[in-house]
Structure formats: structure tokens, C-alpha cells
Design a protein around this motif. Structure first.
Motif, PDB file in Angstrom:
ATOM      1  N   LEU A 151     -62.151 -14.226 -42.328  1.00  0.00           N
ATOM      2  CA  LEU A 151     -63.143 -13.585 -43.193  1.00  0.00           C
ATOM      3  C   LEU A 151     -63.147 -14.207 -44.576  1.00  0.00           C
ATOM      4  N   PHE A 152     -61.944 -14.474 -45.127  1.00  0.00           N
ATOM      5  CA  PHE A 152     -61.889 -15.000 -46.486  1.00  0.00           C
ATOM      6  C   PHE A 152     -62.068 -16.517 -46.531  1.00  0.00           C
ATOM      7  N   ALA A 153     -62.013 -17.197 -45.377  1.00  0.00           N
ATOM      8  CA  ALA A 153     -62.185 -18.648 -45.343  1.00  0.00           C
ATOM      9  C   ALA A 153     -63.657 -19.031 -45.412  1.00  0.00           C
ATOM     10  N   ARG A 154     -64.545 -18.094 -45.188  1.00  0.00           N
ATOM     11  CA  ARG A 154     -65.974 -18.406 -45.170  1.00  0.00           C
ATOM     12  C   ARG A 154     -66.733 -17.375 -46.007  1.00  0.00           C
ATOM     13  N   ARG A 155     -67.914 -17.753 -46.425  1.00  0.00           N
ATOM     14  CA  ARG A 155     -68.783 -16.783 -47.090  1.00  0.00           C
ATOM     15  C   ARG A 155     -69.209 -15.745 -46.069  1.00  0.00           C
ATOM     16  N   CYS A 156     -69.179 -14.493 -46.482  1.00  0.00           N
ATOM     17  CA  CYS A 156     -69.567 -13.406 -45.584  1.00  0.00           C
ATOM     18  C   CYS A 156     -70.757 -12.682 -46.199  1.00  0.00           C
ATOM     19  N   ALA A 180     -72.455 -16.486 -32.101  1.00  0.00           N
ATOM     20  CA  ALA A 180     -72.957 -15.149 -32.431  1.00  0.00           C
ATOM     21  C   ALA A 180     -72.325 -14.184 -31.434  1.00  0.00           C
ATOM     22  N   LYS A 181     -71.645 -13.172 -31.966  1.00  0.00           N
ATOM     23  CA  LYS A 181     -70.908 -12.250 -31.105  1.00  0.00           C
ATOM     24  C   LYS A 181     -71.112 -10.828 -31.585  1.00  0.00           C
ATOM     25  N   TYR A 182     -71.243  -9.926 -30.626  1.00  0.00           N
ATOM     26  CA  TYR A 182     -71.458  -8.511 -30.942  1.00  0.00           C
ATOM     27  C   TYR A 182     -70.119  -7.805 -31.081  1.00  0.00           C
ATOM     28  N   ASP A 183     -69.941  -7.119 -32.190  1.00  0.00           N
ATOM     29  CA  ASP A 183     -68.737  -6.318 -32.409  1.00  0.00           C
ATOM     30  C   ASP A 183     -69.031  -4.889 -31.962  1.00  0.00           C
ATOM     31  N   TRP A 237     -73.569  -7.470 -35.305  1.00  0.00           N
ATOM     32  CA  TRP A 237     -73.477  -8.865 -34.875  1.00  0.00           C
ATOM     33  C   TRP A 237     -72.791  -9.696 -35.953  1.00  0.00           C
ATOM     34  N   ARG A 238     -71.931 -10.609 -35.508  1.00  0.00           N
ATOM     35  CA  ARG A 238     -71.296 -11.589 -36.390  1.00  0.00           C
ATOM     36  C   ARG A 238     -71.880 -12.955 -36.020  1.00  0.00           C
ATOM     37  N   VAL A 239     -72.614 -13.524 -36.932  1.00  0.00           N
ATOM     38  CA  VAL A 239     -73.288 -14.801 -36.687  1.00  0.00           C
ATOM     39  C   VAL A 239     -72.660 -15.852 -37.588  1.00  0.00           C
ATOM     40  N   LYS A 240     -71.970 -16.811 -36.996  1.00  0.00           N
ATOM     41  CA  LYS A 240     -71.275 -17.837 -37.759  1.00  0.00           C
ATOM     42  C   LYS A 240     -72.077 -19.136 -37.741  1.00  0.00           C
ATOM     43  N   THR A 241     -72.229 -19.736 -38.918  1.00  0.00           N
ATOM     44  CA  THR A 241     -73.039 -20.938 -39.039  1.00  0.00           C
ATOM     45  C   THR A 241     -72.276 -22.038 -39.774  1.00  0.00           C
ATOM     46  N   ILE A 242     -72.753 -23.255 -39.591  1.00  0.00           N
ATOM     47  CA  ILE A 242     -72.285 -24.402 -40.359  1.00  0.00           C
ATOM     48  C   ILE A 242     -73.481 -24.960 -41.109  1.00  0.00           C
ATOM     49  N   ARG A 271     -77.279  -5.972 -38.076  1.00  0.00           N
ATOM     50  CA  ARG A 271     -77.468  -4.959 -37.040  1.00  0.00           C
ATOM     51  C   ARG A 271     -78.317  -5.479 -35.886  1.00  0.00           C
ATOM     52  N   TRP A 272     -79.227  -6.430 -36.174  1.00  0.00           N
ATOM     53  CA  TRP A 272     -80.137  -6.950 -35.156  1.00  0.00           C
ATOM     54  C   TRP A 272     -80.090  -8.475 -35.134  1.00  0.00           C
ATOM     55  N   LEU A 273     -80.146  -9.044 -33.935  1.00  0.00           N
ATOM     56  CA  LEU A 273     -80.153 -10.497 -33.765  1.00  0.00           C
ATOM     57  C   LEU A 273     -81.342 -10.887 -32.892  1.00  0.00           C
TER      58      LEU A 273
END
Length: 424
Positions: free
Chosen positions: A11-16, A119-122, A128-133, A151-153
Motif C-alpha cells: 500500500l505504501f509502495a504505490r500511490r493509492c 484488477a481484483k475484487y476485495d 475493487w483494487r486496480v493496479k496500474t503502471i 466500487r465499480w469496475l
């Protein structure tokens, strides 16, 4: 305190970033159409796009002579018709201009050069947690990674996100130029060359025609059966006729009428190496998503012998290709008009809504909504008109939920994610 299901170091390694609305993946026509619908409902959103422009398939991976295969009234996006002075079949550049105007009209600004890698649903928190580069010149790798929580993807990457490149025996020995149709621009560079075009769909036919028009000699590989229909019948769009027939007649009868009309116009195509499938064009489209070819001049070149129709490939060798019927052709170049596929399985961590091929398991018109705030647009196998219908349904459904949940949960959601940077 960070929720236990979120990895604290990660969480702290990336912008959230908390998104007070949906995340839309893909800035093609489908993503833009959803964004426009949400704008009209007052719902905030972000669009993530891996390329540096909207509609990258059209802008970067299409040949110069491309036009819309269907009349413009079947290709316009919701609430924004084509300009009246556009021709019935707009060119590639006209369609790109239309999409740029669409984005400007609805004030849609995608976030470019940002690739979703997961992209993974918690389930614990229903988010939803959507991780990008993010593509950047910054040497700090942490600065190039972003995580969105929403909340929506909306999956709007479509059916044609990645090119399909079959594995042919001996292709590495060939030695000549090999490219996918997505990299082909014009036949000008092939003048006087012997070119093998692999594939007989709309792209394969049109690339072969373009090669002929630039005085190249194409041989088109037709491995399986294919429906070829005239683009127009008596000056009217064949697609429009099919829509009308399906409105009033059973599918099998509509297919029968289309095939009779095609036979009257084209005659028997089997003598040219083009076998028709056992299923009619509309039924085949419904079942497999395989689109019939709408002829814009390639058949005339096939009849005259300027486009040579050949069977499947056995193997390549240096400067040559051996076909399954024993023929050996000397060729200079190979163009793979072998289609595209969805890339959804590579990044969406979900196995209920989408199939292994990255297509919603439920067919049209029920393939746009999944569980947990998951939506899909652009997978209907019904082109731009199907994507527009889905986009309307998705934007209205999200807007309804957003308005209800925003009133009830604004304070609690903000508190739960106090460590995240508000995007809005």
C-alpha cells in the motif's frame, strides 16, 4: 490503521487513489460511450488507457484505406450523431475525428499511458483494487505505480485488444517480411511483390484488394468456409436489410433470403475457392461471433485472378510456402490477417463473469453486468451498435447505484480510506 486484507508494504509502495465512482479500463468507443453516459448523470469516473490516445486500435493499428463497413447510423455513439456532411461509410480518419469530437463534447479526459496490470475484487470491503503502471521517464519505479480503489469496475478493452499470431512451422526460416495486419498501412511498399495474406475475413479481403490496387500479387489463404455478402443490395445496406429481416422474420428465413440475394449477385463462389458454412451468416454470427465478409471489390479481383485463393498452410521455408494441397509458392512477404482477441484474462483476477477467452459468459443482451460492481462493454460481437446499447445500460445502472450509495455512505467510505489520496 490499514484494513487487514490490504498488504501494508504494498500500500505504501504505490500511490493509492480512492475513486468516488467507477474506473473504466479502455478509452476506445466503448469506454468513451460509458463515460459520456456517466457525465450526463453527474457521476464522477476515471478512464485508464494504456496508449497515448483515444481509440488506439483505430489510430495505430488500422490500414490507410479502411472505412466503416456499416453505414454511419449503425456506428454512432449515444447522444452524438455523425456530422451530416460525412459520407455513409466514413473513412478511418473521419471516424477518429468523430471520436475526438465525442470526447471533447462530453469533456472526457482519459488518463493515457497507464496500463492496468491487475484488477481484483476485495470481498471483505466490496471494493475493487486496480493496479496500474504509468509509462514515465521517472527513474523511481514506485512513482510509476498506482493503485485505484473503487466500487465499480467497467471493462471496456473490447474483443480486439491483442493481435492473434498463429504458430506456423518454418516461419522463422522464411527470411522475408512478416507482419500482422495491425501493422499494415498501405500496399505501396509491396509493388511488384508476391504477398501471402493469411486470413479471409474483412481485413484479409481488404488488404488483398489494397495490394492489388498497388500492383502487388496477393495470394489469400482461405483455410475454412466463409460467408461473403455484398455490402449493398440494390443501393441499400445489406446490414440494414438484415436488421429489418430479423425484426419481422425468424432467423433461418432471414438467412435464407440473404443467401439467395448473395447468390443472385455473386453466383456460385465455390469455384473460386470460397465455400460457404453450413450455418447461415446471421446464425453463425450469433453462435460464434464470426462476422460475414461484406465485399467492397475483392471478389472482382478474385474472379479475374488478380487475387489468388489458396488453401491452408503446411509449412514455410526460405522464400517459400508449402500448402496443404502440395502447392509450393515463392513469396516475398507475409501479412497475417489472423484477427484479434481479448486481453482481459491477463489482468482481471476473476473467473465467473468472463470466460477463459476473455469474453462474458452470458451472451447478448445479458453480458454487460457481473457481480460486485463489475461491468463489460464492447464484447457483444455486435460492433459499435452493440457496444452503444451496453454502454447505455451500464452507465444508467452505475448512476442509479452511485446516487443511492453516495447519499448513504459518503462519510463512512471517506473514513475507511483516509490514507488514500482523493482523486476528485
Amino acid at each position: 490503521m490499514v484494513p487487514h486484507s490490504f498488504d501494508q508494504d504494498d500500500l505504501f509502495a504505490r500511490r493509492c487513489i480512492w475513486v468516488n465512482g467507477p474506473v473504466i479500463v479502455g478509452a476506445g468507443p466503448s469506454g468513451l460511450a460509458v463515460g459520456a453516459g456517466l457525465k450526463e448523470q453527474g457521476v464522477p469516473f476515471i478512464i485508464l488507457e494504456r496508449a497515448n490516445c483515444i481509440a488506439s486500435l483505430w489510430q495505430k493499428r488500422t490500414y490507410d484505406r479502411l472505412k466503416l463497413h456499416l453505414p454511419k447510423q449503425f456506428c454512432q455513439l449515444p447522444n452524438f450523431p455523425f456530422p451530416e456532411d460525412f459520407p455513409e461509410y466514413p473513412t478511418k480518419n473521419q471516424f477518429i475525428d468523430y471520436l475526438e469530437s465525442y470526447a471533447q463534447h462530453f469533456d472526457i479526459s482519459p488518463q493515457f499511458n497507464e496500463t492496468v496490470h491487475s484488477a481484483k475484487y476485495d470481498e471483505t470491503f466490496g471494493l475493487w483494487r486496480v493496479k496500474t503502471i504509468v509509462s514515465t521517464s521517472n527513474s523511481n519505479p514506485a512513482a510509476a505505480e498506482v493503485e485505484y480503489i473503487c466500487r465499480w469496475l467497467v471493462v471496456a478493452t473490447g474483443e480486439n485488444a491483442e493481435k492473434v499470431v498463429p504458430d506456423f512451422e518454418g516461419l522463422e526460416e522464411f527470411g522475408g517480411n512478416v507482419m500482422h495486419a495491425c501493422d499494415y498501412k498501405s500496399g505501396a511498399a509491396y509493388r511488384g511483390k508476391q504477398v501471402l495474406v493469411v486470413g479471409c475475413g474483412n481485413s484479409g479481403m481488404e488488404v488483398s484488394l489494397d495490394l492489388c490496387n498497388h500492383n502487388a500479387s496477393p495470394s489469400m489463404v482461405v483455410r475454412s468456409s466463409v460467408h461473403v455478402l455484398p455490402r449493398e443490395i440494390c443501393g441499400k445496406s445489406t446490414f440494414a436489410l438484415a436488421v429489418l429481416l430479423m425484426k419481422w422474420l425468424p432467423l433461418w428465413l432471414a438467412d435464407k433470403i440473404l443467401l439467395i440475394l448473395a447468390w443472385l449477385i455473386f453466383g456460385n463462389l465455390e469455384k473460386y475457392g470460397l465455400r460457404r458454412p453450413s450455418l447461415g451468416p446471421l446464425e453463425l454470427k450469433n453462435i460464434s461471433g464470426k462476422t460475414p465478409v461484406l465485399d467492397i471489390g475483392a471478389l472482382q479481383k478474385i474472379r479475374s485472378g488478380e487475387i489468388k485463393v489458396v488453401p491452408g498452410i503446411k509449412r514455410f521455408s526460405h522464400g517459400r510456402v508449402e500448402l496443404v494441397d502440395g502447392q509450393n509458392l515463392e513469396i516475398d512477404s507475409v501479412i497475417l490477417a489472423t484477427g484479434y482477441r481479448s486481453n482481459v484474462p491477463s489482468w482481471l483476477k476473476e473467473n465467473e463473469f468472463f470466460s477463459r477467452e476473455g469474453i462474458p459468459k452470458n451472451s447478448f443482451p445479458n453480458g454487460w453486468k457481473g457481480k460486485g460492481g463489475l461491468y463489460a462493454v464492447g464484447f457483444t460481437r455486435r460492433g459499435l451498435s452493440g457496444a452503444s446499447l451496453d454502454a447505455i445500460g451500464v452507465s444508467q445502472d452505475i448512476a442509479k447505484s452511485w446516487k443511492e450509495e453516495t447519499k448513504q455512505k459518503r462519510k463512512s467510505v471517506a473514513a475507511r480510506h483516509r490514507r488514500c489520496i482523493s482523486h476528485f
